[in-house]
Design a protein around this motif. Structure first.
Motif, mmCIF file in Angstrom:
data_model
loop_
_atom_site.group_PDB
_atom_site.id
_atom_site.type_symbol
_atom_site.label_atom_id
_atom_site.label_comp_id
_atom_site.label_asym_id
_atom_site.label_seq_id
_atom_site.Cartn_x
_atom_site.Cartn_y
_atom_site.Cartn_z
ATOM 1 N N ARG A 45 0.814 -1.221 0.000
ATOM 2 C CA ARG A 45 0.000 0.000 0.000
ATOM 3 C C ARG A 45 0.844 1.266 0.000
ATOM 4 O O ARG A 45 0.301 2.363 0.048
ATOM 5 C CB ARG A 45 -0.955 0.050 1.195
ATOM 6 C CG ARG A 45 -2.020 -1.038 1.376
ATOM 7 C CD ARG A 45 -2.519 -1.687 0.131
ATOM 8 N NE ARG A 45 -3.740 -2.448 0.327
ATOM 9 C CZ ARG A 45 -3.856 -3.760 0.144
ATOM 10 N NH1 ARG A 45 -2.804 -4.488 -0.245
ATOM 11 N NH2 ARG A 45 -5.023 -4.354 0.297
ATOM 12 N N TYR B 135 -2.132 -2.855 -3.834
ATOM 13 C CA TYR B 135 -2.958 -1.683 -3.537
ATOM 14 C C TYR B 135 -4.383 -2.029 -3.122
ATOM 15 O O TYR B 135 -5.141 -1.132 -2.739
ATOM 16 C CB TYR B 135 -3.013 -0.769 -4.771
ATOM 17 C CG TYR B 135 -1.657 -0.410 -5.312
ATOM 18 C CD1 TYR B 135 -0.828 0.470 -4.630
ATOM 19 C CD2 TYR B 135 -1.187 -0.971 -6.501
ATOM 20 C CE1 TYR B 135 0.422 0.796 -5.122
ATOM 21 C CE2 TYR B 135 0.062 -0.651 -6.995
ATOM 22 C CZ TYR B 135 0.866 0.230 -6.311
ATOM 23 O OH TYR B 135 2.115 0.547 -6.785
ATOM 24 N N VAL C 180 -5.672 4.540 -1.337
ATOM 25 C CA VAL C 180 -4.363 3.931 -1.611
ATOM 26 C C VAL C 180 -3.943 4.207 -3.051
ATOM 27 O O VAL C 180 -2.786 4.539 -3.334
ATOM 28 C CB VAL C 180 -4.417 2.411 -1.338
ATOM 29 C CG1 VAL C 180 -3.111 1.743 -1.759
ATOM 30 C CG2 VAL C 180 -4.693 2.152 0.135
ATOM 31 N N TYR C 181 -4.895 4.084 -3.972
ATOM 32 C CA TYR C 181 -4.601 4.366 -5.376
ATOM 33 C C TYR C 181 -4.224 5.837 -5.563
ATOM 34 O O TYR C 181 -3.295 6.166 -6.314
ATOM 35 C CB TYR C 181 -5.803 3.986 -6.247
ATOM 36 C CG TYR C 181 -5.906 2.495 -6.479
ATOM 37 C CD1 TYR C 181 -5.594 1.952 -7.710
ATOM 38 C CD2 TYR C 181 -6.296 1.639 -5.455
ATOM 39 C CE1 TYR C 181 -5.669 0.588 -7.937
ATOM 40 C CE2 TYR C 181 -6.374 0.268 -5.656
ATOM 41 C CZ TYR C 181 -6.065 -0.255 -6.901
ATOM 42 O OH TYR C 181 -6.129 -1.614 -7.099
ATOM 43 N N ASN D 271 -0.630 6.618 -4.331
ATOM 44 C CA ASN D 271 0.467 6.050 -5.123
ATOM 45 C C ASN D 271 0.427 6.461 -6.591
ATOM 46 O O ASN D 271 1.222 5.981 -7.395
ATOM 47 C CB ASN D 271 0.444 4.532 -4.999
ATOM 48 C CG ASN D 271 0.845 4.056 -3.625
ATOM 49 O OD1 ASN D 271 2.024 4.017 -3.285
ATOM 50 N ND2 ASN D 271 -0.143 3.706 -2.805
#
Length: 705
Positions: free
Chosen positions: A538, A613, A622-623, A626
């Protein structure tokens, strides 16, 4: 051996020789009696087509078993779109015979060439074409050598006799989007499973995957340079969207069919299948979140399955090459994470400890298990960064077969060992047999025009494995500090710091252009420990960028690094890392070359993306955390984005979305589109000029003369 051309350069030689693999022996098999070694090799660096060879271990004599030029009558090789896609998934860039399979006795080898089926008798060298429904894929002989099964792009699984008679359909598409006997996209690209059928040990039946990809969303890959061509439709399972539905059936040669049943809703991923004389078939199936997986034993007569093993992990469970399998005595062989170490399990016993980090099982021979390993935590300081070895476990315990070994195969008393050394180009393939002098299988690969000189270090408090390369002839008294180029992959399944020569050639070439080049394998890269690999869960952008920064600063105390001029380059995950680094840490990184990056993870595939993820519908934060697209307004440094327009793995939409966000934020940047190029760049002129353009961009960006 060097096929140097007038005014040759390393970039051109590197591209022309397929990264110095053309002419090198590969794909070794030892016959069960140990008398012969079969392998693929072209005639030289200037001849890209692989031939099938046989080495007589007793005499050392090599014989050509199959020559594509002879079998095709000098005609050009033709590949179906399905075969091109299969090679893209396996990163196969050679020509001619790219794979073959043997029967159990090692008497007959079969292979596909230009979509046609060929067989060769190993003892006599008699090669012949067999009648088959061309174009075909993945032919494999039955263990008794009497039949050959193969798949077709139309979704069929067929069987023909080795004597050339009786070609027939065993299973065909029974619905739109259905195929039999082939691995689906996600299995090939992410699970390391490139096949879709398995012979019964008594040759009476096969286990065959039935793949229905109708639930998978369709994408279209266009060719903007040729607007008259229609776009190509692909079934691409992006994160959070449906996967193909995969089942498994026993198909008897007598026409009987039995479905192998398990709870496919709970464990939809068919990761591994193994069927040998050691016992009933084994299946390894995974939950979609990859935190639970089962090893099942199947009854091929009824289709019932029994759970032999349940594994769970709070982060994710890795899939390993060569396991699970059964030994001849029926014991289960697998790789597992136990007490912080990655160990080899035989039955209920862990036969290795924290001194080794087991990577894969290479094969079973008699009572021994061959496996590859890197240093475990207990040995980390005793071995150099990037060390690999091959071992055998048997009645006398674990013994090392080769220091610096990359692979091994065995049959009878014969072992073929492939080793590498950072002090010499290429690899060395040695044939070992009890009581006999070792044989070396010659390589016809080019000798590189340059010599890589990596210096290996463990950097910083976390002991990050690194390789440092300085310009050839660098003199610290006169040359002073050097601008720095970080050259990582830096992500899962991509170890770059290895005790070998050729993997560091491109980094050395960049160094020879005036850079101090650093290759750093930070957290998330393989070969270190389970905790090291899973610490990125994550948090890929944060963790992998931090380790590049830490490695850079730690090495500055020993090497002549000008920290006011630091660039970073990478491809695929390395491209993502380069983008994340220059966007998140602009005070550290002053320019970036971003190649084929994953910029928004909901555009990448299910099995890979959801492992790190989660489900985008459940963990959107989380997406977002990142994503490099979300960071576009923060760009302050020069960035070159490079992407192949025909890439069906990391589609060009990733780079286009990043560029669009940069434009919207008013951030200048460079985009280099590669027409007709996939995720690989095998075209000679493209591969050469891509390196040259990167150097020019980096020198301009860092103010180098």
């Amino acid at each position: 051996m060097t096929t140097e051309k007038p005014h040759d350069t390393f970039p051109r030689q590197y591209a022309r020789t397929n990264r110095f693999t053309t002419g090198a022996p590969r794909s070794f098999t030892v016959t069960p009696d140990g008398a012969r070694v079969l392998f693929l090799r072209s005639r030289g660096a200037g001849a890209p087509a692989n031939l099938l060879w046989s080495l007589d271990v007793a005499s050392g004599a090599e014989t050509v078993l199959a020559d594509p030029a002879v079998l095709l009558g000098g005609g050009a090789e033709e590949l179906s779109d399905a075969e091109k896609a299969r090679r893209e998934r396996s990163r196969e860039t050679s020509a001619g015979i790219v794979g073959y399979a043997l029967d159990a006795a090692g008497r007959t080898a079969v292979f596909a060439l230009s979509g046609r089926l060929f067989a060769v008798t190993v003892d006599t060298g008699e090669a012949r074409e067999l009648p088959a429904a061309a174009p075909l894929l993945d032919p494999r002989p039955s263990p008794d050598g009497s039949q050959v099964a193969y798949a077709t792009p139309a979704g069929e699984l067929r069987v023909t006799a080795v004597d050339g008679s009786g070609d027939r359909l065993l299973a065909g598409p029974d619905g739109e989007g259905v195929s039999w006997g082939q691995a689906e996209f996600i299995a090939q690209e992410e699970m390391g499973r490139d096949r879709g059928y398995w012979w019964a040990p008594d040759s009476s039946a096969l286990l065959a995957a039935r793949v229905d990809d109708t639930p998978v969303r369709r994408w279209w890959i266009a060719d903007p340079a040729n607007p008259g061509r229609p776009p190509v439709e692909i079934a691409y399972p992006a994160a959070g969207t449906p996967n193909a539905e995969v089942g498994l059936w026993r198909l008897g040669l007598d026409g009987t069919r039995t479905e192998i049943r398990w709870d496919r809703a709970a464990h939809p991923y068919l990761a591994r299948v193994h069927w040998s004389a050691g016992g009933p078939p084994l299946l390894q199936v995974q939950a979609r979140d990859q935190r639970e997986q089962l090893v099942l034993e199947a009854d091929p007569a009824t289709g019932d399955t029994t759970v032999l093993l349940t594994e769970r992990d709070q982060d994710w469970l890795e899939l390993f090459g060569g396991v699970p399998v059964r030994r001849a005595d029926g014991q289960l062989v697998r790789i597992a994470d136990v007490d912080g170490a990655r160990v080899l399990m035989v039955g209920e016993q862990a036969v290795t400890g924290p001194e080794l980090h087991v990577r894969s099982v290479l094969g079973l021979d008699g009572g021994e298990v061959l496996f590859a390993a890197s240093c475990g935590a207990a040995e980390f300081e005793r071995r150099p960064a990037g060390w690999l070895g091959v071992f055998a476990y048997g009645p006398d315990g674990v013994r090392e077969l080769g220091d610096g070994a990359l692979g091994a195969v065995r049959g009878g008393a014969t072992t073929v060992l492939t080793t590498a050394d950072p002090g010499r180009p290429g690899t060395t393939v040695t044939v070992l047999r009890d009581g006999a002098e070792p044989l070396v299988i010659a390589s016809h690969a080019d000798t590189p025009l340059i010599t890589a000189r990596p210096v290996f270090r463990f950097a910083g408090e976390r002991r990050i494995p690194c390789a440092v390369l300085l310009p050839t002839g660098y003199d610290p008294d006169t040359d002073g500090q050097l601008p720095v180029l970080m050259d990582p992959y830096g992500g899962p399944h991509g170890q770059r710091v290895v005790q070998a020569h050729n993997p560091h050639l491109t980094s050395q070439w960049f160094a020879d252009q005036g850079f101090a080049v650093i290759v750093a394998d930070g957290r998330g890269t393989p070969g270190h420990s389970p905790a090291w690999e899973k610490s990125i869960n994550r948090r890929t952008a944060e963790i992998t960028v931090a380790d590049q920064v830490d490695a850079l600063h730690a090495l500055a105390g020993e090497f002549p690094l000008d920290l006011s001029r630091v660039a970073i380059r990478g491809w695929s995950y390395g491209g993502y890392l380069a983008a994340a680094a220059v966007l998140r840490e602009p005070e550290v990184f002053h320019a970036a070359v971003v190649g084929a990056p994953v910029t928004e993870h909901d555009l990448y595939d299910t099995h890979y993306t959801e492992r790190y993820y989660g489900d985008p519908a459940e963990e959107p934060e989380v997406y977002e955390a990142n994503s490099v697209v979300a960071l576009a307004p923060s760009l302050r440094r020069p960035m070159m984005i490079v992407h192949g327009l025909a890439d069906d793995n990391v589609v060009v939409a990733h780079s286009l979305r990043l560029s669009t966000a940069l434009l919207a934020a008013g951030r200048p940047h460079t985009v280099l589109p590669l027409s007709g190029v996939t995720h690989m760049t095998p075209q000679e002129d493209v591969a050469e000029n891509l390196l040259l353009l990167q150097v020019r961009f980096l020198k301009d960006a860092l103010g180098m003369a």
